[in-house]
Design a protein around this motif. Structure first.
Motif, PDB file in Angstrom:
ATOM      1  N   SER A 150      -2.055  -2.443   6.503  1.00 32.61           N
ATOM      2  CA  SER A 150      -2.710  -3.573   5.841  1.00 32.61           C
ATOM      3  C   SER A 150      -3.976  -3.994   6.593  1.00 32.61           C
ATOM      4  O   SER A 150      -4.987  -4.315   5.967  1.00 32.61           O
ATOM      5  CB  SER A 150      -1.759  -4.770   5.764  1.00 32.61           C
ATOM      6  OG  SER A 150      -0.601  -4.414   5.047  1.00 32.61           O
ATOM      7  N   SER A 151      -3.939  -3.976   7.927  1.00 31.06           N
ATOM      8  CA  SER A 151      -5.111  -4.440   8.691  1.00 31.06           C
ATOM      9  C   SER A 151      -6.302  -3.519   8.475  1.00 31.06           C
ATOM     10  O   SER A 151      -7.431  -3.999   8.269  1.00 31.06           O
ATOM     11  CB  SER A 151      -4.805  -4.499  10.179  1.00 31.06           C
ATOM     12  OG  SER A 151      -3.728  -5.342  10.385  1.00 31.06           O
ATOM     13  N   SER A 152      -6.073  -2.210   8.504  1.00 30.91           N
ATOM     14  CA  SER A 152      -7.228  -1.316   8.327  1.00 30.91           C
ATOM     15  C   SER A 152      -7.743  -1.383   6.890  1.00 30.91           C
ATOM     16  O   SER A 152      -8.945  -1.307   6.648  1.00 30.91           O
ATOM     17  CB  SER A 152      -6.904   0.110   8.752  1.00 30.91           C
ATOM     18  OG  SER A 152      -5.733   0.546   8.128  1.00 30.91           O
ATOM     19  N   ILE A 153      -6.852  -1.599   5.934  1.00 36.82           N
ATOM     20  CA  ILE A 153      -7.304  -1.732   4.535  1.00 36.82           C
ATOM     21  C   ILE A 153      -8.159  -3.001   4.400  1.00 36.82           C
ATOM     22  O   ILE A 153      -9.208  -3.000   3.745  1.00 36.82           O
ATOM     23  CB  ILE A 153      -6.100  -1.743   3.567  1.00 36.82           C
ATOM     24  CG1 ILE A 153      -5.414  -0.378   3.582  1.00 36.82           C
ATOM     25  CG2 ILE A 153      -6.537  -2.126   2.144  1.00 36.82           C
ATOM     26  CD1 ILE A 153      -4.130  -0.287   2.779  1.00 36.82           C
ATOM     27  N   LYS A 154      -7.735  -4.070   5.059  1.00 39.89           N
ATOM     28  CA  LYS A 154      -8.530  -5.307   5.011  1.00 39.89           C
ATOM     29  C   LYS A 154      -9.922  -5.080   5.591  1.00 39.89           C
ATOM     30  O   LYS A 154     -10.908  -5.555   5.044  1.00 39.89           O
ATOM     31  CB  LYS A 154      -7.832  -6.397   5.824  1.00 39.89           C
ATOM     32  CG  LYS A 154      -6.686  -7.041   5.122  1.00 39.89           C
ATOM     33  CD  LYS A 154      -6.256  -8.224   5.963  1.00 39.89           C
ATOM     34  CE  LYS A 154      -4.945  -8.758   5.513  1.00 39.89           C
ATOM     35  NZ  LYS A 154      -4.453  -9.818   6.393  1.00 39.89           N
ATOM     36  N   GLU A 155      -9.966  -4.352   6.706  1.00 41.24           N
ATOM     37  CA  GLU A 155     -11.279  -4.076   7.326  1.00 41.24           C
ATOM     38  C   GLU A 155     -12.174  -3.312   6.357  1.00 41.24           C
ATOM     39  O   GLU A 155     -13.361  -3.573   6.252  1.00 41.24           O
ATOM     40  CB  GLU A 155     -11.114  -3.276   8.618  1.00 41.24           C
ATOM     41  CG  GLU A 155     -10.713  -4.152   9.787  1.00 41.24           C
ATOM     42  CD  GLU A 155     -10.257  -3.353  10.999  1.00 41.24           C
ATOM     43  OE1 GLU A 155     -10.644  -2.172  11.133  1.00 41.24           O
ATOM     44  OE2 GLU A 155      -9.486  -3.918  11.796  1.00 41.24           O
ATOM     45  N   ASN A 205      -9.009   1.334  -1.937  1.00 41.83           N
ATOM     46  CA  ASN A 205      -8.258   1.612  -3.172  1.00 41.83           C
ATOM     47  C   ASN A 205      -7.425   2.884  -3.044  1.00 41.83           C
ATOM     48  O   ASN A 205      -6.290   2.957  -3.527  1.00 41.83           O
ATOM     49  CB  ASN A 205      -9.208   1.752  -4.362  1.00 41.83           C
ATOM     50  CG  ASN A 205      -9.814   0.413  -4.770  1.00 41.83           C
ATOM     51  OD1 ASN A 205      -9.286  -0.643  -4.428  1.00 41.83           O
ATOM     52  ND2 ASN A 205     -10.915   0.456  -5.500  1.00 41.83           N
ATOM     53  N   GLU A 206      -8.017   3.856  -2.373  1.00 43.29           N
ATOM     54  CA  GLU A 206      -7.313   5.126  -2.159  1.00 43.29           C
ATOM     55  C   GLU A 206      -6.014   4.883  -1.369  1.00 43.29           C
ATOM     56  O   GLU A 206      -4.953   5.381  -1.717  1.00 43.29           O
ATOM     57  CB  GLU A 206      -8.272   6.054  -1.391  1.00 43.29           C
ATOM     58  CG  GLU A 206      -7.713   7.384  -0.990  1.00 43.29           C
ATOM     59  CD  GLU A 206      -7.488   8.313  -2.179  1.00 43.29           C
ATOM     60  OE1 GLU A 206      -6.423   8.943  -2.194  1.00 43.29           O
ATOM     61  OE2 GLU A 206      -8.364   8.374  -3.066  1.00 43.29           O
ATOM     62  N   HIS A 208       0.835  -1.211   0.000  1.00 41.16           N
ATOM     63  CA  HIS A 208       0.000   0.000   0.000  1.00 41.16           C
ATOM     64  C   HIS A 208       0.870   1.262   0.000  1.00 41.16           C
ATOM     65  O   HIS A 208       2.098   1.181  -0.028  1.00 41.16           O
ATOM     66  CB  HIS A 208      -0.971  -0.030   1.184  1.00 41.16           C
ATOM     67  CG  HIS A 208      -0.328  -0.169   2.533  1.00 41.16           C
ATOM     68  ND1 HIS A 208       0.584   0.739   3.032  1.00 41.16           N
ATOM     69  CD2 HIS A 208      -0.462  -1.122   3.498  1.00 41.16           C
ATOM     70  CE1 HIS A 208       0.967   0.378   4.239  1.00 41.16           C
ATOM     71  NE2 HIS A 208       0.355  -0.775   4.550  1.00 41.16           N
ATOM     72  N   LYS A 209       0.202   2.417   0.081  1.00 39.78           N
ATOM     73  CA  LYS A 209       0.940   3.692  -0.053  1.00 39.78           C
ATOM     74  C   LYS A 209       2.007   3.862   1.022  1.00 39.78           C
ATOM     75  O   LYS A 209       3.048   4.467   0.761  1.00 39.78           O
ATOM     76  CB  LYS A 209      -0.045   4.865  -0.012  1.00 39.78           C
ATOM     77  CG  LYS A 209      -0.723   5.119  -1.343  1.00 39.78           C
ATOM     78  CD  LYS A 209      -1.624   6.346  -1.229  1.00 39.78           C
ATOM     79  CE  LYS A 209      -2.226   6.716  -2.563  1.00 39.78           C
ATOM     80  NZ  LYS A 209      -3.281   7.744  -2.393  1.00 39.78           N
TER      81      LYS A 209
END
Ligand SMILES: Cc1cc2nc3c(=O)[nH]c(=O)nc-3n(C[C@H](O)[C@H](O)[C@H](O)COP(=O)(O)O)c2cc1C
Ligand SMILES: Nc1ncnc2c1ncn2[C@@H]1O[C@H](COP(=O)(O)OP(=O)(O)O)[C@@H](O)[C@H]1O
Length: 311
Positions: free
Chosen positions: A166-171, A182-183, A31-32
Motif C-alpha cells: 500500500s505504501s509504495s502504491i500511495k507513493e 493501477n497495475e 491491491h494484488k
C-alpha cells in the motif's frame, strides 16, 4: 457477504458460530498482494466447508500506534467492502481500533480474535503483525495458537522484484504514476466525492468542469491532468480531470479536482460521484491566457478519448 462493525471486546452474538477460515490484515486498497491473501483464504474455506471471515479495522493501526495525523487511505470503508465482496468472502468484520484495543497483548489477541472466532485456519501475508505494535508476527503465531488452528502464510507478492504494498502504491499515486499504481492495484484507482460549485468559468471556456469535493481521508493523485471515467447517476462516462491550482488564472483557490465529462450536459451540483483515474496525461501548465488553455484542452480531450477507447 455480511459486514459487521464491532467494538472491543467482542460480544458473543457477534462471533460466528461455525468453524472459520480467518483472513487477517488491514488491506488498504485491496491491491494484488492483498487479493492473493484473500483468495487463498476463500479457496481454503470452500475446500474445507468452512466460512471465510476477514478481520480488518476501522482505521489504520498506524493512526493509533504512530499518531499519524491526516492519514490518507487508498480505500474508504465502503470501497474496501466492495472490493472484498468481489473476492467471495462470507463475513467482513471492521473492528474499532481504539486505544484500548491497541494495548492487547499477542496472546490476548489470538485468544479473542482467532481462537474465539472458531478459526480452523488463519491466513495472512508474510509481514502480518498483531498485538501491541510489531511485537508478534507470523513466525511466532504457532506459539500462540495453542494448536487450535493451522497457519497459512502467503509469501511476498512482487512486481518487477519489488513488494506490492500500500505504501509504495500511495507513493506512485502521489508521483504522477497512476498507471503503475493501477497495475499493482489490479483495478483503476478511484475517489468518491460531491460535485460542488466552482468559479463558473469552465462553461465560458466551452469545457464545463464538475468540481469534486473528495472525502478528507482519501488520497488524491498528484497535480496533473488525467484521462478518467466518472460514475454519475449509475452510468459511467469518459472524461478528463485536472488536479491543480488553476495557475493560468491564479485565483489562489487551493487544489481543485475538476472533471470535464464527454458527451454530457446536465446540472449535477450536489451529486455523489465516483471518479476513476485511468491514465496520466501531463502536468499542469501556466498558459498565457484562455485561448491557449482551450487549445490544450481540445488536445487533452482527443488524447483521453483515444486512451480510454483503447482500454
Ligand atoms: C482536463 C483539464 C486540464 C486542465 N489543465 C489546466 C492547466 O494546465 N493549467 C491551468 O491553469 N488550468 C487547467 N485546467 C483548469 C481550468 O483552468 C479550469 O477548469 C477552469 O478555470 C474552470 O474553472 P471553474 O470550474 O472554477 O469554473 C484544466 C482543466 C481541465 C478539465
Ligand atoms: N460535460 C460536463 N462536464 C462537467 N460538468 C458539466 C457538464 N455539463 C454540465 N455540467 C454541469 O456544469 C457544472 C460545471 O460548470 P462550470 O462553469 O465549470 O461551473 P463550476 O465552476 O461551478 O464548476 C458542473 O458542476 C455540472 O453541474
Amino acid at each position: 457477504m455480511q459486514t459487521l462493525h464491532v467494538t472491543h471486546p467482542l460480544k458473543n452474538n457477534e462471533i460466528p458460530q461455525q468453524n472459520t477460515v480467518l483472513i487477517m490484515g488491514f488491506f488498504d486498497g485491496v491491491h494484488k498482494g492483498h487479493q492473493q491473501v484473500i483468495k487463498t483464504g476463500v479457496d481454503l474455506a470452500k475446500k474445507n466447508g468452512l466460512k471465510s471471515v476477514l478481520i480488518t479495522f476501522d482505521r489504520s493501526p498506524r493512526v493509533v500506534y504512530q499518531h499519524v495525523q491526516n492519514f490518507k487511505y487508498l480505500s474508504t470503508e465502503a470501497r474496501k467492502q466492495e472490493l472484498i465482496q468481489q473476492l467471495g468472502v462470507d463475513y467482513l468484520y471492521f473492528v474499532e481500533f481504539t486505544e484500548d484495543f491497541a494495548t492487547l497483548k499477542p496472546q490476548e489477541f489470538v485468544d479473542e480474535y482467532m481462537i474465539g472466532m472458531h478459526a480452523k485456519f488463519v491466513v495472512a501475508g508474510f509481514d502480518y503483525t498483531y498485538g501491541k505494535r510489531d511485537i508478534a508476527n507470523m513466525d511466532t503465531l504457532p506459539k500462540y495458537s495453542k494448536n487450535k488452528f493451522q497457519i497459512v502464510t502467503v509469501p511476498k507478492q512482487t512486481f518487477d522484484e519489488e513488494k506490492i504494498g500500500s505504501s509504495s502504491i500511495k507513493e506512485m499515486i502521489e508521483d504522477n504514476n497512476i498507471d503503475e499504481a493501477n497495475e499493482l492495484l489490479g483495478y483503476d484507482y478511484q475517489n468518491s466525492g460531491t460535485v460542488v460549485h466552482g468559479l463558473q468559468r469552465g462553461r465560458t471556456l466551452g469545457f464545463p468542469t464538475a468540481n469534486l469535493s473528495v472525502g478528507k481521508g482519501e488520497l488524491i493523485p498528484s497535480i496533473g491532468v488525467y484521462a478518467t471515467r466518472i460514475l454519475v447517476n449509475g452510468k459511467w462516462y469518459d472524461s478528463m480531470t485536472s488536479v491543480g491550482y488553476n495557475i493560468t488564472f491564479a485565483e489562489n483557490t487551493g487544489v481543485t479536482v475538476e472533471c470535464n465529462i464527454f458527451d454530457f450536459d446536465e446540472d449535477i451540483y450536489g451529486n455523489e460521484v465516483t471518479l476513476q483515474w485511468v491514465h496520466y496525461l501531463r502536468g499542469e501548465i501556466k498558459f498565457s491566457g484562455a485561448d491557449e488553455l482551450i487549445d490544450q484542452l481540445k488536445k487533452d480531450r482527443e488524447n483521453s478519448k483515444s486512451f480510454l477507447f483503447d482500454k
